[in-house]
Design a protein around this motif. Structure first.
Motif, PDB file in Angstrom:
ATOM      1  N   LEU A  32      31.989   3.224  66.872  1.00 11.86           N
ATOM      2  CA  LEU A  32      32.510   1.862  67.031  1.00 11.86           C
ATOM      3  C   LEU A  32      31.367   0.859  67.143  1.00 11.86           C
ATOM      4  O   LEU A  32      31.417  -0.222  66.533  1.00 11.86           O
ATOM      5  N   GLN A  33      30.351   1.204  67.916  1.00 11.82           N
ATOM      6  CA  GLN A  33      29.209   0.304  68.081  1.00 11.82           C
ATOM      7  C   GLN A  33      28.443   0.139  66.776  1.00 11.82           C
ATOM      8  O   GLN A  33      27.972  -0.958  66.458  1.00 11.82           O
ATOM      9  N   PHE A  34      28.325   1.214  66.011  1.00 11.32           N
ATOM     10  CA  PHE A  34      27.648   1.147  64.712  1.00 11.32           C
ATOM     11  C   PHE A  34      28.402   0.205  63.765  1.00 11.32           C
ATOM     12  O   PHE A  34      27.810  -0.653  63.117  1.00 11.32           O
TER      13      PHE A  34
ATOM     14  N   PRO B 216      31.121 -16.814  64.635  1.00  8.01           N
ATOM     15  CA  PRO B 216      31.340 -15.406  64.270  1.00  8.01           C
ATOM     16  C   PRO B 216      31.327 -14.514  65.508  1.00  8.01           C
ATOM     17  O   PRO B 216      30.645 -14.814  66.490  1.00  8.01           O
ATOM     18  N   TYR B 217      32.073 -13.418  65.469  1.00 10.09           N
ATOM     19  CA  TYR B 217      32.082 -12.477  66.585  1.00 10.09           C
ATOM     20  C   TYR B 217      30.728 -11.782  66.698  1.00 10.09           C
ATOM     21  O   TYR B 217      30.105 -11.430  65.690  1.00 10.09           O
ATOM     22  N   THR B 218      30.291 -11.554  67.918  1.00 10.88           N
ATOM     23  CA  THR B 218      29.052 -10.808  68.155  1.00 10.88           C
ATOM     24  C   THR B 218      29.340  -9.308  68.132  1.00 10.88           C
ATOM     25  O   THR B 218      30.501  -8.876  68.146  1.00 10.88           O
ATOM     26  N   LYS B 219      28.273  -8.517  68.147  1.00  9.87           N
ATOM     27  CA  LYS B 219      28.420  -7.054  68.168  1.00  9.87           C
ATOM     28  C   LYS B 219      29.206  -6.616  69.407  1.00  9.87           C
ATOM     29  O   LYS B 219      30.092  -5.761  69.322  1.00  9.87           O
ATOM     30  N   GLU B 220      28.883  -7.215  70.555  1.00  8.74           N
ATOM     31  CA  GLU B 220      29.558  -6.843  71.799  1.00  8.74           C
ATOM     32  C   GLU B 220      31.047  -7.199  71.753  1.00  8.74           C
ATOM     33  O   GLU B 220      31.898  -6.422  72.203  1.00  8.74           O
ATOM     34  N   GLN B 221      31.363  -8.358  71.214  1.00 10.53           N
ATOM     35  CA  GLN B 221      32.763  -8.786  71.121  1.00 10.53           C
ATOM     36  C   GLN B 221      33.555  -7.877  70.177  1.00 10.53           C
ATOM     37  O   GLN B 221      34.686  -7.483  70.484  1.00 10.53           O
ATOM     38  N   LEU B 222      32.960  -7.537  69.026  1.00 11.31           N
ATOM     39  CA  LEU B 222      33.642  -6.658  68.073  1.00 11.31           C
ATOM     40  C   LEU B 222      33.857  -5.266  68.679  1.00 11.31           C
ATOM     41  O   LEU B 222      34.916  -4.651  68.476  1.00 11.31           O
ATOM     42  N   THR B 223      32.878  -4.784  69.415  1.00 14.82           N
ATOM     43  CA  THR B 223      33.020  -3.473  70.067  1.00 14.82           C
ATOM     44  C   THR B 223      34.188  -3.492  71.039  1.00 14.82           C
ATOM     45  O   THR B 223      35.012  -2.563  71.069  1.00 14.82           O
TER      46      THR B 223
ATOM     47  N   ALA C 257      35.959  -5.402  60.539  1.00 19.83           N
ATOM     48  CA  ALA C 257      35.691  -4.300  61.469  1.00 19.83           C
ATOM     49  C   ALA C 257      36.934  -3.438  61.647  1.00 19.83           C
ATOM     50  O   ALA C 257      36.855  -2.195  61.649  1.00 19.83           O
ATOM     51  N   LEU C 258      38.099  -4.068  61.786  1.00 18.76           N
ATOM     52  CA  LEU C 258      39.355  -3.323  61.921  1.00 18.76           C
ATOM     53  C   LEU C 258      39.637  -2.510  60.662  1.00 18.76           C
ATOM     54  O   LEU C 258      40.055  -1.340  60.738  1.00 18.76           O
TER      55      LEU C 258
ATOM     56  N   VAL D  22      28.961  -5.079  60.980  1.00 19.55           N
ATOM     57  CA  VAL D  22      29.840  -6.197  60.613  1.00 19.55           C
ATOM     58  C   VAL D  22      29.336  -7.509  61.212  1.00 19.55           C
ATOM     59  O   VAL D  22      29.356  -8.549  60.552  1.00 19.55           O
ATOM     60  N   SER D  23      28.848  -7.466  62.449  1.00 18.51           N
ATOM     61  CA  SER D  23      28.348  -8.699  63.088  1.00 18.51           C
ATOM     62  C   SER D  23      27.110  -9.217  62.367  1.00 18.51           C
ATOM     63  O   SER D  23      26.902 -10.433  62.284  1.00 18.51           O
ATOM     64  N   ALA D  24      26.299  -8.306  61.823  1.00 20.76           N
ATOM     65  CA  ALA D  24      25.082  -8.722  61.121  1.00 20.76           C
ATOM     66  C   ALA D  24      25.404  -9.408  59.791  1.00 20.76           C
ATOM     67  O   ALA D  24      24.633 -10.256  59.324  1.00 20.76           O
ATOM     68  N   VAL D  25      26.543  -9.053  59.191  1.00 20.71           N
ATOM     69  CA  VAL D  25      26.898  -9.605  57.880  1.00 20.71           C
ATOM     70  C   VAL D  25      27.795 -10.834  58.001  1.00 20.71           C
ATOM     71  O   VAL D  25      27.556 -11.864  57.376  1.00 20.71           O
TER      72      VAL D  25
END
Length: 267
Positions: A221-223, A193-200, A238-239, A228-231
């Motif tokens: 965007l970070q929020f 799964p994508y991490t928070k940093e990757q999704l940002t 995210a998009l 999304v990364s937590a779920v």
């Protein structure tokens, strides 16, 4: 989200649509492995198989599509067949679908299997078969999956098989017999799964294409990325969340513009 000309909202919604970008953020390692596999096996004329796993929205199909586009000229001398198994009526429907793409007469049952095997072991260019949503081919006895993954191991085979599915353990669960023969066991590639940093970074990269001031605040965007990364770590979610946020604010700004008093106090 600042007020801006209508065109900036349109641009933002367009770049936030799920599509294959020129560069996939956070998937450099996986893209490199896919490219290397295709070059070693298709260009190197070495039959083999690759099983790509990962939850929905982790970039499996997007990465492979990007690599196929980038390597289009290199793969021009080979035959490429891409099938989405979700669109097939049944697991066994994959065989007539393959026959049709390979220009073979569509037979039935064992005759069709023999015809495909004969074609894939005859002289000719390498054949790359990509099967997306591979888990749709699971069947009683797993005869369909076994047949497909055993084809690259046939003498004189010219088949390179790439299967994509959500399940990490499909090969262990459904293709245990292949594991007993190391030569026929598919190479494995997992997409985490994508991490928070990757999704940002993915969201920032997309929105950087919109001219003018930032359409979405970096904190927002970070929020979104953190939630999304937590779920799920699903980039598509995210998009979609960000695109919906742009649509909501666009409607609010449009409503405020319509209600704005005209010069002279007239409504």
């Amino acid at each position: 989200l600042p007020p801006c000309a209508g065109t900036c909202y349109q641009q933002a919604k367009q770049v936030l649509h799920v599509a294959v970008p020129d560069r996939l953020q956070g998937r450099e390692r996986e893209t490199g492995i896919l490219r290397q596999f295709l070059r070693e096996h298709v260009l190197g004329r070495r039959p083999g198989s690759l099983y790509v796993s990962g939850a929905p929205g982790t970039g499996k199909t997007a990465c492979l599509s990007r690599v196929l586009l980038d390597c289009k000229d290199e793969l021009a001398r080979s035959k490429t067949v891409v099938l989405n198994c979700m669109a097939l009526g049944s697991p066994h429907s994959v065989f007539p679908a393959l026959a049709q793409h390979l220009g073979l007469r569509v037979a039935t049952g064992r005759e069709l299997i023999r015809s495909l095997e004969k074609h894939l072991t005859a002289q000719g260019p390498m054949v790359l078969v990509v099967l997306d949503e591979l888990d749709q081919l699971e069947s009683k006895g797993q005869d369909v999956l076994y047949t497909l993954f055993e084809w690259p191991q046939l003498p004189s085979s010219r088949l390179v098989l790439v299967g994509l599915a959500n399940a990490l353990d499909l090969t262990d669960r459904s293709l245990a017999r292949l594991g007993a023969h190391l030569a026929s066991s598919p190479q494995l590639l997992h997409f985490p799964p994508y991490t928070k940093e990757q999704l940002t970074r993915i969201l920032q990269e997309r929105l950087r294409q919109v001219a003018g001031d930032p359409v979405l605040d970096s904190t927002a965007l970070q929020f979104c990325a953190r939630k999304v990364s937590a779920v799920s770590g699903d980039a598509r979610k995210a998009l979609n969340v960000c695109r919906r946020a742009v649509e909501v604010v666009e409607l609010e700004v449009r409503g405020q513009t319509l209600l704005k008093p005209l010069p002279g106090g007239e409504l």
